[in-house]
Design a protein around this motif. Structure first.
Motif, PDB file in Angstrom:
ATOM      1  N   GLU A  78      -3.005   7.088  27.992  1.00 50.25           N
ATOM      2  CA  GLU A  78      -1.999   7.954  28.612  1.00 50.25           C
ATOM      3  C   GLU A  78      -0.977   8.425  27.586  1.00 50.25           C
ATOM      4  OE1 GLU A  78       1.444   7.747  32.091  1.00 50.25           O
ATOM      5  OE2 GLU A  78       0.200   5.985  31.628  1.00 50.25           O
ATOM      6  N   SER A  79      -0.521   7.513  26.706  1.00 49.59           N
ATOM      7  CA  SER A  79       0.469   7.879  25.689  1.00 49.59           C
ATOM      8  C   SER A  79      -0.091   8.917  24.723  1.00 49.59           C
ATOM      9  CB  SER A  79       0.908   6.621  24.939  1.00 49.59           C
ATOM     10  OG  SER A  79       1.797   6.952  23.896  1.00 49.59           O
ATOM     11  N   ALA A  80      -1.394   8.769  24.374  1.00 41.81           N
ATOM     12  CA  ALA A  80      -2.006   9.734  23.445  1.00 41.81           C
ATOM     13  C   ALA A  80      -2.032  11.130  24.060  1.00 41.81           C
ATOM     14  CB  ALA A  80      -3.416   9.279  23.085  1.00 41.81           C
ATOM     15  N   VAL A  81      -2.426  11.229  25.356  1.00 40.24           N
ATOM     16  CA  VAL A  81      -2.486  12.537  25.999  1.00 40.24           C
ATOM     17  C   VAL A  81      -1.087  13.118  26.148  1.00 40.24           C
ATOM     18  CG1 VAL A  81      -3.134  13.746  28.112  1.00 40.24           C
ATOM     19  CG2 VAL A  81      -4.640  11.990  27.191  1.00 40.24           C
ATOM     20  N   ILE A 114      -8.884   6.579  20.101  1.00 40.80           N
ATOM     21  CA  ILE A 114      -8.137   5.668  20.976  1.00 40.80           C
ATOM     22  C   ILE A 114      -9.088   4.806  21.816  1.00 40.80           C
ATOM     23  CG2 ILE A 114      -6.495   5.535  22.877  1.00 40.80           C
ATOM     24  CD1 ILE A 114      -5.244   6.358  20.275  1.00 40.80           C
ATOM     25  N   THR A 115     -10.117   5.429  22.429  1.00 44.90           N
ATOM     26  CA  THR A 115     -10.999   4.670  23.323  1.00 44.90           C
ATOM     27  C   THR A 115     -11.924   3.742  22.567  1.00 44.90           C
ATOM     28  OG1 THR A 115     -12.636   6.463  23.274  1.00 44.90           O
ATOM     29  CG2 THR A 115     -10.958   6.526  25.026  1.00 44.90           C
ATOM     30  N   GLN A 116     -12.358   4.143  21.327  1.00 41.77           N
ATOM     31  CA  GLN A 116     -13.242   3.306  20.502  1.00 41.77           C
ATOM     32  C   GLN A 116     -14.488   2.878  21.276  1.00 41.77           C
ATOM     33  OE1 GLN A 116     -10.871   0.104  18.976  1.00 41.77           O
ATOM     34  NE2 GLN A 116      -9.723   1.416  17.584  1.00 41.77           N
ATOM     35  N   SER A 131      11.327   6.820  32.169  1.00 41.68           N
ATOM     36  CA  SER A 131      10.513   6.711  30.954  1.00 41.68           C
ATOM     37  C   SER A 131      11.142   7.523  29.831  1.00 41.68           C
ATOM     38  CB  SER A 131       9.085   7.198  31.219  1.00 41.68           C
ATOM     39  OG  SER A 131       8.452   6.376  32.173  1.00 41.68           O
ATOM     40  N   SER A 132      10.941   7.095  28.589  1.00 39.64           N
ATOM     41  CA  SER A 132      11.435   7.801  27.401  1.00 39.64           C
ATOM     42  C   SER A 132      10.293   7.885  26.396  1.00 39.64           C
ATOM     43  CB  SER A 132      12.627   7.070  26.774  1.00 39.64           C
ATOM     44  OG  SER A 132      13.665   6.892  27.718  1.00 39.64           O
ATOM     45  N   THR A 133      10.271   8.987  25.643  1.00 42.25           N
ATOM     46  CA  THR A 133       9.197   9.195  24.673  1.00 42.25           C
ATOM     47  C   THR A 133       9.790   9.542  23.315  1.00 42.25           C
ATOM     48  OG1 THR A 133       7.715   9.985  26.413  1.00 42.25           O
ATOM     49  CG2 THR A 133       7.103  10.506  24.138  1.00 42.25           C
ATOM     50  N   GLU A 134       9.452   8.742  22.289  1.00 42.36           N
ATOM     51  CA  GLU A 134       9.787   8.991  20.880  1.00 42.36           C
ATOM     52  C   GLU A 134      11.259   9.342  20.692  1.00 42.36           C
ATOM     53  OE1 GLU A 134       7.114  11.761  19.144  1.00 42.36           O
ATOM     54  OE2 GLU A 134       5.374  10.444  19.323  1.00 42.36           O
ATOM     55  N   VAL A 135      12.139   8.447  21.147  1.00 43.74           N
ATOM     56  CA  VAL A 135      13.578   8.624  20.959  1.00 43.74           C
ATOM     57  C   VAL A 135      13.935   8.134  19.545  1.00 43.74           C
ATOM     58  CG1 VAL A 135      15.862   7.961  21.764  1.00 43.74           C
ATOM     59  CG2 VAL A 135      13.995   8.291  23.412  1.00 43.74           C
ATOM     60  N   PRO A 136      14.497   8.980  18.678  1.00 41.48           N
ATOM     61  CA  PRO A 136      14.808   8.549  17.310  1.00 41.48           C
ATOM     62  C   PRO A 136      16.089   7.718  17.268  1.00 41.48           C
ATOM     63  CG  PRO A 136      15.423  10.841  17.614  1.00 41.48           C
ATOM     64  CD  PRO A 136      14.766  10.410  18.892  1.00 41.48           C
ATOM     65  N   MET A 137      16.105   6.702  16.421  1.00 41.56           N
ATOM     66  CA  MET A 137      17.307   5.908  16.209  1.00 41.56           C
ATOM     67  C   MET A 137      17.209   5.214  14.854  1.00 41.56           C
ATOM     68  SD  MET A 137      16.874   2.619  18.783  1.00 41.56           S
ATOM     69  CE  MET A 137      16.949   3.650  20.227  1.00 41.56           C
ATOM     70  N   VAL A 138      18.356   4.718  14.376  1.00 37.72           N
ATOM     71  CA  VAL A 138      18.441   4.000  13.098  1.00 37.72           C
ATOM     72  C   VAL A 138      18.804   2.543  13.397  1.00 37.72           C
ATOM     73  CG1 VAL A 138      19.678   3.793  10.914  1.00 37.72           C
ATOM     74  CG2 VAL A 138      19.068   6.053  11.798  1.00 37.72           C
TER      75      VAL A 138
END
Length: 908
Positions: A52-55, A263-265, A453-460
């Motif tokens: 799901e994350s890949a799609v 992903i599925t391998q 849900s959150s996707t690829e939130v940048p932080m340091v």
């Protein structure tokens, strides 16, 4: 007698041992089976989450790329085929499986077909032929097309309204102003393929709007939609107009194969289904695992793409997953075997203690082996999580950590700390700027505990273990109900190396600027030596062949006399003498707007007429077929008697520079569209709340809101400077006679009204007579507003600013304007660097700013054909000297005129 009692009780004891052993073995098997089922469920959910994350990630990346191209296309005043190719070209190397092409579409009615076709032919599509389908309706035509898959040919002039699915998506994108996704259908170009090669496909489309011009007049109320204007459909620019669409074709089978193969391998069959507008479920593509093992687990996952819902149907092969082995059977069997042995030992106790001890030891070893196998199965899931490079963290509903794999522990660097309110301070979590603390309520795991849900939130992350800080992206979501308990899971990805690469790209851009300055210096040296060309021809050839700047010379007959190494590589092959007109035609010289150079417009032809040509930008095609954006210069060559004996031209490639400027323009458009409005809302509501708290006497919270307002206004100034920086290069130059004295008077009045500080004497600004210039009023106002504002701002605390503005004639038809102050001056060695974008010479002294003001000034002056320099002011402070052309020499002021008049404020 005793022996007989033991013998009589032995059968009963054997039966009892057997019964107890069987019950214990069955219980152990049940416990191991339940543990296996939990491990298997977790392994399946992890595999489903990865798919799901890949799609989601890939579709999100495609949508972001499409929005960027649409925003960049809208930022151009005049969109041409060359510009569209430059925008779409970088996406070819972005690894986007399934994408067939990216195209630009415009609408047109039956009456507008002819004008639209003619307009876009003039913008770089000379062979464009529009093929309308049907009459009495609006048509939508493809104008530019950039193929991506190496198979699809560029297709233009197609009326896409013959296919219902893409037409509906295009209309929806225009109505909503956002990206739209079509229902599944077969691409028009694929209908000509054999049935076995056809795929179900989608199109992603985004509307293209012109970036608003702040100086443009507001359309009257009640004006019709942009697409209803025939002039707009024919390509006329409008500051607030709908321009068309950018459309991306996406083949479903290629997309699924390229996205999920790794992903599925080979562990699951994946079927992509799309929910159509009428609610039906269409099967789009399928990825089948090569294994023949049974598919024992099924899952359905819904993924939202723009306004559409996609469903992923998964048939998972459980064999090989953690918890799928027969450990419970082995445990039960081992227990039963041990029970049998113990029963046998009891039955044959009389046969000898020695043999009984040996059998007990053997049975115990088998039981331990069964236990070891069960533990290995239970630890397999942990081993899987420990082996992945991305960090994984799981918390319960109270924020207590249930799991942190080694990758997550290495990224966070310190021990776990429960409780979301303590995460920011404990782990050292900051926004992408590395300075602003990340609010606890906005952390991805905190939001996931609230069901978001959150996707690829940048932080340091910067703490004692990572003192220099590392850059990560965090994706988080609530735990699936099948997990058995509420909570959240987060995935951490280390992007420090990618961030460093972006910084290296910025450094490379700076090196390119310095290299361009070096080449321009070399070109100036060549022009200084043109009078000795005949006597030093061989020497100059050797010198010119060592540089990368293209240099050619021609005689008065127009035939090329000499071309250096760089020029010979770019010029077409010719058996005989090559004249400048033929060379320009073969190189296909075109203006930035896509129109071709006339024979008389070529720089060498103009130089032969006695003109000095500087900074002519042209698009050319070299002999090897590559396209370049080139900056051209040309000068006439004179003999000892002053007559023209030929001409010399030089050029260098600015392709990379224009690509960077296009990215900046696109970024400015995105900032104006996505940040300006919400920032204004934040400022307004914060100001209202501040007033309310002040009226209540809550000074503590009012002071906190003051900081919010200061930060919001600083961000607003940064956005305005970014827009000004882009507009200073790209805005249309509307030159008219400008009374510079009246314009500067307005700027000074506004600056004096805003410059008062309690306890500080008002600034003194002295303005001498100023001429009339033939220039763009808006850009000229921006130039002097920045210069005067800097002169007032960079003054030592407690001292009044002192600014003097004077003018004097300079050369043929030019005037020199000097803005001098008595401020803190310019540090040594930075008199040229201060005109570089984002450079701040006094950052450590506490003076605020974005570092774009003087860069904007330099762009404005250069666009008017002038120069700007900075020097030290004798006695302290700085002097900025601006040289600009005037309308006539009689309008220039006399140096040292006595009627200079001071301006100052006496009250705040």
């Amino acid at each position: 007698m005793r022996f007989r009692r033991v013998a009589r009780s032995a059968p009963a004891l054997t039966l009892l041992v057997t019964a107890l052993g069987a019950v214990a073995s069955a219980g152990g098997g049940v416990v191991v089976y339940q543990a296996q089922q939990r491990m298997l469920a977790q392994a399946v959910e992890h595999r489903v989450a990865l798919i799901e994350s890949a799609v989601r990630g890939e579709t999100g990346r495609y949508l972001a790329a499409l929005r960027s191209v649409a925003a960049a296309a809208g930022a151009f005043d005049t969109l041409t085929a060359v510009k569209f190719g430059e925008l779409a070209g970088p996406l070819r190397s972005a690894g986007m499986p399934g994408v067939t092409s990216i195209a630009f579409f415009v609408p047109a009615t039956d009456e507008q077909v002819g004008p639209v076709q003619q307009q876009w032919r003039q913008r770089g599509a000379p062979g464009l032929v529009l093929h309308p389908v049907g009459t009495g309706r609006e048509h939508i035509f493809s104008i530019f097309s950039e193929p991506f898959d190496g198979v699809t040919a560029a297709a233009t002039g197609i009326d896409v309204t013959q296919a219902a699915a893409p037409t509906a998506a295009l209309l929806q994108a225009r109505d909503t102003g956002t990206v739209a996704v079509s229902d599944t259908y077969q691409l028009i170009r694929d209908m000509r393929l054999p049935p076995a090669q056809r795929q179900q496909s989608f199109v992603l489309t985004a509307p293209v709007y012109a970036v608003p011009d702040p100086a443009a007049p507001v359309p009257p109320t009640g004006a019709g939609p942009p697409d209803a204007d025939p002039a707009h459909a024919a390509g006329r620019d409008d500051a607030s107009a709908f321009r068309g669409w950018v459309l991306m074709g996406l083949r479903g089978q290629d997309f699924i194969g390229g996205t999920l193969q790794q992903i599925t391998q080979g562990s699951a069959d994946v079927t992509l289904q799309a929910v159509a507008a009428d609610g039906r479920l269409d099967s789009v593509a399928a990825l089948e695992a090569p294994s023949r093992r049974a598919r024992t687990i099924r899952r359905d996952v819904e993924v939202t793409v723009a306004q559409r819902r996609w469903r992923l149907h998964l048939d998972i092969i459980s064999a090989g997953l953690p918890g799928a082995g027969p450990a419970h059977v082995a445990t039960t069997g081992a227990g039963l075997g041990l029970t049998a042995l113990v029963a046998a030992l009891v039955a044959v106790l009389a046969t000898g203690r020695r043999r009984a001890d040996a059998r007990i030891a053997a049975a115990t070893a088998q039981l331990r082996a069964a236990e070891t196998e069960a533990r290995e199965q239970a630890g397999l899931l942990t081993a899987v999580l420990d082996s992945v490079s991305d960090g994984v963290g799981v918390v319960d509903e109270r924020g207590a950590f249930l799991l942190h794999n080694p990758a997550a522990q290495a990224m966070l660097g310190v021990d776990d700390r429960d409780g979301p309110h303590e995460w920011q301070a404990h782990y050292g979590l900051f926004h992408a700027d590395g300075v602003t603390p990340f609010p606890a309520d906005e952390l991805p795991l905190t939001r996931a505990l609230r069901g978001q849900s959150s996707t690829e939130v940048p932080m340091v992350v910067r703490n004692s273990a990572n003192p220099d800080g590392i850059v990560i992206t965090v994706s988080a979501r609530p735990l699936h109900p099948t997990a058995g308990r509420p909570g959240a899971v987060a995935v951490f990805h280390d992007v420090t190396a990618r961030t460093a690469a972006e910084r290296q790209l910025a450094d490379a851009t700076d090196r390119l600027r310095r290299e361009l300055d070096r080449r321009l210096s070399a070109e100036a040296d060549l022009r200084a030596a043109r009078d000795d060309l005949a006597a030093q021809q061989q020497y100059l050839r050797e010198v010119l062949d060592t540089i990368d700047v293209t240099v050619v010379t021609c005689g008065t007959d127009g035939l090329l006399v000499h071309a250096n190494r760089a020029a010979r590589a770019a010029l077409p092959d010719s058996a005989g003498p090559l004249d400048i007109v033929a060379a320009a035609r073969q190189l296909r010289f075109t203006h930035p707007d896509g129109s071709a150079f006339t024979d008389a417009e070529t720089p060498l032809a103009r130089a032969l007429r006695g003109e000095h040509v500087d900074g002519v930008e042209a698009h050319v095609v070299h002999a090897d077929g590559t396209r370049h954006v080139t900056m051209l210069h040309a000068r006439p060559l004179h003999g000892p008697d002053g007559r023209i004996t030929g001409a010399v031209a030089s050029s260098y490639s600015i392709t990379a520079l224009r690509e960077r400027e296009a990215e900046l323009t696109a970024f400015a458009g995105i900032v104006a569209h996505d940040l300006k409005s919400p920032l204004s809302v934040i400022t307004s509501y914060t100001d209202l709340l501040h007033q309310d708290l002040a009226e209540r006497g809550d000074t503590e919270h009012a002071d906190l809101l003051d900081r919010v307002l200061i930060t919001a206004r600083r961000m607003s100034r940064l956005i305005d400077d970014l827009l000004g920086y882009a507009a200073a290069r790209d805005a249309t130059l509307s030159t008219t006679p400008v009374e510079l004295g009246a314009l500067v008077e307005e700027v000074v009045t506004e600056r004096l009204a805003a410059a008062g500080v309690p306890g500080t004497p008002p600034p003194q600004i002295c303005v001498g007579p100023l001429p009339t210039l033939h220039a763009d009023p808006a850009l000229l106002r921006q130039l002097f507003d920045n210069l005067i504002g800097n002169a007032v701002k960079y003054t030592p605390p407690g001292r009044p600013g002192q600014v003097t503005i004077t003018a004097e004639p300079h050369g043929d038809g030019h005037v020199r304007i000097v803005v001098a102050d008595r401020g803190i001056g310019i540090p040594d060695g930075q008199h040229d660097a201060i005109f570089t974008g984002f450079h701040r010479a006094h950052r450590a002294a506490g003076y605020t700013g974005t570092g774009l003001g003087l860069a904007i000034c330099q762009r404005v002056v250069h666009r008017h054909g002038g120069t700007i320099t900075a020097t030290d002011n004798p006695g302290g402070g700085a002097r900025f000297t601006v040289t600009l052309p005037t309308t006539s020499a009689t309008e220039q002021p006399t140096a040292g005129a006595p009627d200079a008049r001071p301006h100052h404020t006496t009250t705040r």
